[in-house]
Write a protein that holds these residues in place. Structure first.
Motif, mmCIF file in Angstrom:
data_model
loop_
_atom_site.group_PDB
_atom_site.id
_atom_site.type_symbol
_atom_site.label_atom_id
_atom_site.label_comp_id
_atom_site.label_asym_id
_atom_site.label_seq_id
_atom_site.Cartn_x
_atom_site.Cartn_y
_atom_site.Cartn_z
ATOM 1 N N PHE A 194 3.350 -14.678 4.680
ATOM 2 C CA PHE A 194 2.325 -14.122 3.800
ATOM 3 C C PHE A 194 2.836 -13.066 2.817
ATOM 4 N N GLY A 195 4.068 -12.591 2.991
ATOM 5 C CA GLY A 195 4.633 -11.677 2.017
ATOM 6 C C GLY A 195 4.361 -10.203 2.261
ATOM 7 N N TYR A 196 4.553 -9.411 1.195
ATOM 8 C CA TYR A 196 4.580 -7.952 1.313
ATOM 9 C C TYR A 196 3.296 -7.343 1.871
ATOM 10 N N LYS A 197 2.138 -7.737 1.333
ATOM 11 C CA LYS A 197 0.890 -7.072 1.728
ATOM 12 C C LYS A 197 0.619 -7.212 3.226
ATOM 13 N N ALA A 198 0.816 -8.425 3.736
ATOM 14 C CA ALA A 198 0.587 -8.642 5.162
ATOM 15 C C ALA A 198 1.624 -7.889 5.995
ATOM 16 N N HIS A 199 2.873 -7.912 5.518
ATOM 17 C CA HIS A 199 3.932 -7.185 6.218
ATOM 18 C C HIS A 199 3.621 -5.691 6.255
ATOM 19 N N LYS A 200 3.129 -5.153 5.148
ATOM 20 C CA LYS A 200 2.801 -3.723 5.069
ATOM 21 C C LYS A 200 1.742 -3.352 6.109
ATOM 22 N N ILE A 201 0.740 -4.203 6.276
ATOM 23 C CA ILE A 201 -0.301 -3.930 7.272
ATOM 24 C C ILE A 201 0.304 -3.877 8.671
ATOM 25 N N SER A 202 1.217 -4.807 8.964
ATOM 26 C CA SER A 202 1.830 -4.820 10.298
ATOM 27 C C SER A 202 2.670 -3.567 10.532
ATOM 28 N N VAL A 203 3.361 -3.084 9.484
ATOM 29 C CA VAL A 203 4.166 -1.864 9.617
ATOM 30 C C VAL A 203 3.257 -0.654 9.845
ATOM 31 N N ASP A 204 2.150 -0.603 9.119
ATOM 32 C CA ASP A 204 1.205 0.493 9.310
ATOM 33 C C ASP A 204 0.748 0.562 10.769
ATOM 34 N N TRP A 205 0.400 -0.585 11.322
ATOM 35 C CA TRP A 205 -0.104 -0.590 12.695
ATOM 36 C C TRP A 205 1.002 -0.359 13.713
ATOM 37 N N MET A 206 2.212 -0.774 13.403
ATOM 38 C CA MET A 206 3.326 -0.428 14.282
ATOM 39 C C MET A 206 3.477 1.088 14.364
ATOM 40 N N CYS A 207 3.421 1.745 13.208
ATOM 41 C CA CYS A 207 3.553 3.211 13.190
ATOM 42 C C CYS A 207 2.378 3.875 13.885
ATOM 43 N N LEU A 223 4.609 10.323 9.472
ATOM 44 C CA LEU A 223 4.537 10.323 8.009
ATOM 45 C C LEU A 223 4.118 8.943 7.492
ATOM 46 N N ALA A 224 4.696 7.891 8.070
ATOM 47 C CA ALA A 224 4.393 6.536 7.608
ATOM 48 C C ALA A 224 2.932 6.173 7.841
ATOM 49 N N TRP A 225 2.366 6.605 8.973
ATOM 50 C CA TRP A 225 0.976 6.249 9.285
ATOM 51 C C TRP A 225 -0.017 7.101 8.499
ATOM 52 N N TYR A 226 0.150 8.406 8.536
ATOM 53 C CA TYR A 226 -0.837 9.288 7.911
ATOM 54 C C TYR A 226 -0.769 9.246 6.385
ATOM 55 N N LEU A 227 0.357 8.809 5.838
ATOM 56 C CA LEU A 227 0.490 8.700 4.384
ATOM 57 C C LEU A 227 0.585 7.237 3.947
ATOM 58 N N ARG A 228 0.019 6.349 4.734
ATOM 59 C CA ARG A 228 0.165 4.905 4.489
ATOM 60 C C ARG A 228 -0.442 4.461 3.169
ATOM 61 N N LYS A 229 -1.445 5.152 2.654
ATOM 62 C CA LYS A 229 -2.068 4.752 1.393
ATOM 63 C C LYS A 229 -1.093 4.843 0.224
ATOM 64 N N TYR A 244 11.672 1.819 -8.334
ATOM 65 C CA TYR A 244 10.611 1.064 -7.647
ATOM 66 C C TYR A 244 9.307 1.864 -7.607
ATOM 67 N N ILE A 245 9.384 3.132 -7.203
ATOM 68 C CA ILE A 245 8.138 3.907 -7.114
ATOM 69 C C ILE A 245 7.585 4.216 -8.502
ATOM 70 N N GLU A 246 8.465 4.325 -9.499
ATOM 71 C CA GLU A 246 8.005 4.560 -10.866
ATOM 72 C C GLU A 246 7.202 3.351 -11.364
ATOM 73 N N GLU A 247 7.654 2.161 -11.035
ATOM 74 C CA GLU A 247 6.992 0.941 -11.503
ATOM 75 C C GLU A 247 5.725 0.624 -10.724
ATOM 76 N N THR A 248 5.665 1.044 -9.467
ATOM 77 C CA THR A 248 4.560 0.639 -8.599
ATOM 78 C C THR A 248 3.585 1.760 -8.254
ATOM 79 N N ASN A 249 3.896 3.014 -8.663
ATOM 80 C CA ASN A 249 3.081 4.175 -8.297
ATOM 81 C C ASN A 249 2.953 4.314 -6.778
ATOM 82 N N ARG A 250 4.081 4.127 -6.111
ATOM 83 C CA ARG A 250 4.115 4.276 -4.657
ATOM 84 C C ARG A 250 4.924 5.518 -4.281
ATOM 85 N N GLY A 251 5.250 5.645 -3.008
ATOM 86 C CA GLY A 251 5.865 6.875 -2.544
ATOM 87 C C GLY A 251 7.231 6.677 -1.911
#
Length: 245
Positions: A35-48, A91-97, A145-152
């Motif tokens: 399923f790619g990045y978005k689904a993977h990101k959700i799994s990482v959030d819940w792992m943390c 940090l990964a969980w509480y700042l996941r947004k 990467y963060i400049e292009e995506t507005n991520r952290g």
């Protein structure tokens, strides 16, 4: 009595910790490949999340102060002191947004279930400390990467964990490269207190009842001041609020 109780609780904790890493390694693999990045990101959030929940067995608590200060819709560079492994899943969980990615040593990119897979596929920068050119190149990629995506991005300018919670001198190069490649970013200084106490007795048994506090300071726009001034202010804010106990 407290230390005696920590032995059986530490055994239970490490069993839960290991199961979390193994189970979520498999989940990450499936979601990334299907399923790619978005689904993977959700799994990482819940792992943390579960890595944090595991520490509740030990009576650990977490508090994030001033989270509302972190701006949204712009790149953020989180610069924090580093006291223990337990800084990272919190940090990964509480700042996941903010889709935070870490500047991590290359050795962690293999051999650790769950964690290594995420570092390799989730967008973090894996740096070789013995090869400065490679390290700066990878950090530069993360900045773009963060400049292009507005991520952290999260960087520990101390490089390695401080002993007994005491701060080490910040290194400039990594933070400077991130700022150079993400000129619209805000640097967010964060002070971490008490995380080192989790292993004050060593890795076994774990210490019970640790209260880990993350204090978020006023963000600094990269474009608003020369890097040297920004760096000094960031180090002063982070190190100046570390408990010296």
């Amino acid at each position: 009595m407290r230390k005696l109780l920590s032995y059986p609780l530490s055994v239970i904790y490490y069993i839960c910790f290991g199961l979390t890493l193994v189970i979520f390694h498999f989940i990450q693999w499936v979601l990334w490949n299907c399923f790619g990045y978005k689904a993977h990101k959700i799994s990482v959030d819940w792992m943390c999340c579960f890595l944090n929940l595991n520490t509740y067995i030990l009576g650990t608590t977490y508090r994030f102060e001033n989270r509302d200060l972190i701006p949204s819709g712009v790149p953020v560079i989180i610069a924090a002191n580093h006291q223990s492994f337990y800084d990272i899943p919190a940090l990964a969980w509480y700042l996941r947004k903010y889709h935070v990615k870490f500047v991590s040593k290359i050795e962690l990119g293999k051999g650790v279930p769950g964690i290594s897979y995420n570092l390799r596929h989730g967008g973090s920068a894996l740096i070789d400390r013995k090869d400065p050119r490679q390290a700066l190149r990878e950090i530069g990629k993360l900045g773009k990467y963060i400049e292009e995506t507005n991520r952290g991005a999260i960087i520990f300018p101390e490089g390695t964990r401080g002993v007994g919670g005491q701060p080490k001198e910040f290194a400039r190069s990594g933070l400077k490269i991130l700022c150079k490649n993400a000129p619209s970013a805000y640097v967010v200084p964060i002070t971490i207190n008490n995380a080192w106490k989790m292993t004050r007795w060593g890795t076994f048994p774990m210490c019970l009842g640790t209260r880990i506090v993350f204090t978020i300071h006023q963000p600094i726009a990269v474009k608003d001041m020369p890097f040297d001034e920004l760096f000094e202010k960031t180090e002063e804010l982070v190190s100046g609020h570390i408990n010296k106990e």
